[in-house]
Design a protein around this motif. Structure first.
Motif, short mmCIF file in Angstrom:
data_model
loop_
_atom_site.label_atom_id
_atom_site.label_comp_id
_atom_site.label_asym_id
_atom_site.label_seq_id
_atom_site.Cartn_x
_atom_site.Cartn_y
_atom_site.Cartn_z
N PHE A 54 0.87 -1.03 0.00
CA PHE A 54 0.01 0.01 0.02
C PHE A 54 0.75 1.31 0.10
CE2 PHE A 54 -2.51 3.26 1.99
CZ PHE A 54 -3.81 3.19 1.05
N GLU A 55 2.05 1.36 0.81
CA GLU A 55 2.80 2.31 0.79
C GLU A 55 3.51 2.52 -0.67
OE1 GLU A 55 3.37 -0.07 3.11
OE2 GLU A 55 2.23 0.76 4.61
N ASN A 56 3.82 1.65 -1.10
CA ASN A 56 4.47 1.69 -2.79
C ASN A 56 3.60 2.36 -3.46
OD1 ASN A 56 6.75 0.74 -1.64
ND2 ASN A 56 6.36 -1.39 -2.56
N SER A 57 2.15 2.37 -3.44
CA SER A 57 1.38 3.29 -4.45
C SER A 57 1.05 4.34 -3.68
CB SER A 57 -0.08 2.43 -4.50
OG SER A 57 -0.65 2.14 -3.48
N GLY A 58 1.93 5.33 -4.23
CA GLY A 58 1.91 6.94 -3.42
C GLY A 58 0.46 7.30 -3.63
N PHE A 152 14.44 4.57 -5.08
CA PHE A 152 15.59 4.63 -5.75
C PHE A 152 15.98 3.31 -6.54
CE2 PHE A 152 20.34 4.20 -5.98
CZ PHE A 152 20.53 5.13 -6.75
N HIS A 153 15.78 2.14 -5.97
CA HIS A 153 15.87 0.92 -6.68
C HIS A 153 15.10 0.87 -7.88
CE1 HIS A 153 18.55 -0.49 -2.91
NE2 HIS A 153 19.44 -0.21 -3.97
N ARG A 154 13.80 1.06 -7.60
CA ARG A 154 12.85 1.19 -8.60
C ARG A 154 13.30 1.91 -9.85
NH1 ARG A 154 8.98 2.53 -5.35
NH2 ARG A 154 8.65 1.01 -3.89
N TRP A 155 13.76 3.32 -9.43
CA TRP A 155 14.03 4.12 -10.52
C TRP A 155 15.11 3.60 -11.14
CZ3 TRP A 155 18.60 6.87 -10.84
CH2 TRP A 155 19.01 7.83 -11.78
N LEU A 156 16.25 3.04 -10.66
CA LEU A 156 17.41 2.67 -11.03
C LEU A 156 17.06 1.43 -11.83
CD1 LEU A 156 20.56 3.00 -10.97
CD2 LEU A 156 20.51 1.09 -9.29
N THR A 159 15.35 2.89 -15.11
CA THR A 159 16.10 3.48 -16.10
C THR A 159 17.17 2.91 -16.68
OG1 THR A 159 16.12 5.39 -14.43
CG2 THR A 159 18.05 5.25 -16.15
N PHE A 160 17.81 1.56 -16.23
CA PHE A 160 18.68 0.44 -16.50
C PHE A 160 17.97 -0.09 -17.73
CE2 PHE A 160 21.16 -3.25 -16.55
CZ PHE A 160 22.54 -2.95 -16.65
N SER A 161 16.57 -0.64 -17.39
CA SER A 161 16.07 -1.53 -18.35
C SER A 161 15.64 -0.96 -19.51
CB SER A 161 14.80 -2.31 -17.65
OG SER A 161 13.81 -1.20 -17.43
N VAL A 166 17.91 -4.56 -20.81
CA VAL A 166 18.33 -5.86 -20.13
C VAL A 166 17.05 -6.24 -19.29
CG1 VAL A 166 20.10 -6.74 -18.73
CG2 VAL A 166 20.76 -5.12 -20.27
N LEU A 167 16.86 -5.61 -18.28
CA LEU A 167 15.88 -6.19 -17.42
C LEU A 167 14.36 -5.65 -17.91
CD1 LEU A 167 17.63 -4.60 -13.96
CD2 LEU A 167 17.63 -6.90 -14.92
N SER A 168 13.74 -6.72 -17.47
CA SER A 168 12.05 -6.40 -17.92
C SER A 168 11.19 -6.78 -16.74
CB SER A 168 11.91 -7.33 -19.05
OG SER A 168 12.12 -8.49 -18.75
#
Length: 168
Positions: A54-58, A152-156, A159-161, A166-168
């Motif tokens: 729930f917290e992740n859905s801002g 931050f990790h979600r954004w990273l 962005t990387f994918s 590479v990541l999906s």
């Protein structure tokens, strides 16, 4: 005179030496190759301190806190979600979807509006309890840090994918 049988003293000394050498060998091997844990693991909702989903859905959390502020101003009335749409610059259908998601979690009761109107909502007791939990989480520094790192990790990863595909 020679004894017949096993010399227990020498046997015990030999066994202690074997055990000591084995322990030393294992310690050296462990220092050279420390144990590693796979980084891929799953955390259940109960194991995470903040619950997570729930917290992740801002938008849902912001809408719930916003509804709490409005219900304190007018405690006996249904709350129009329209001003929240304008403040957050959301489309009408997004606000109604958010309100219905809160209703599915039993945090609000929704009175649907017309097609072009945002729905009116009423906070339930479960919604007030969730608001209290969210406010308590906001005061916890460790939970805020974990939430920041998760964002931050979600954004990273996003962005990387996108950049490298590479990541999906």
């Amino acid at each position: 005179m020679a004894r017949d049988g096993i010399n227990n003293f020498n046997l015990d000394r030999w066994a202690r030496q074997v055990v000591d050498e084995t322990n030393k060998s294992l310690e050296r091997a462990q220092r050279r190759n420390p144990p590693r844990v796979s980084a891929q693991f799953s955390v259940t909702r109960s194991a995470a301190l903040g619950g997570g989903e729930f917290e992740n859905s801002g938008e849902l959390a912001r809408l719930l806190v916003w509804l709490d502020e409005r219900s304190r101003e007018n405690p006996a009335q249904y709350i129009d979600v329209g001003p929240f749409i304008e403040e957050q610059q959301l489309h009408d259908e997004e606000a109604s979807v958010l309100a219905f998601e809160l209703e599915q979690r039993d945090f609000v009761k929704v009175i649907p509006g017309y097609e072009d109107e945002a729905p009116d909502v009423w906070l339930t007791n479960a919604g007030r309890a969730e608001i209290r939990r969210l406010k308590r989480l906001r005061r916890d520094r460790a939970v805020r840090l974990r939430s920041t790192m998760d964002a931050f990790h979600r954004w990273l990863f996003d962005t990387f994918s996108v950049k490298f595909g590479v990541l999906s």
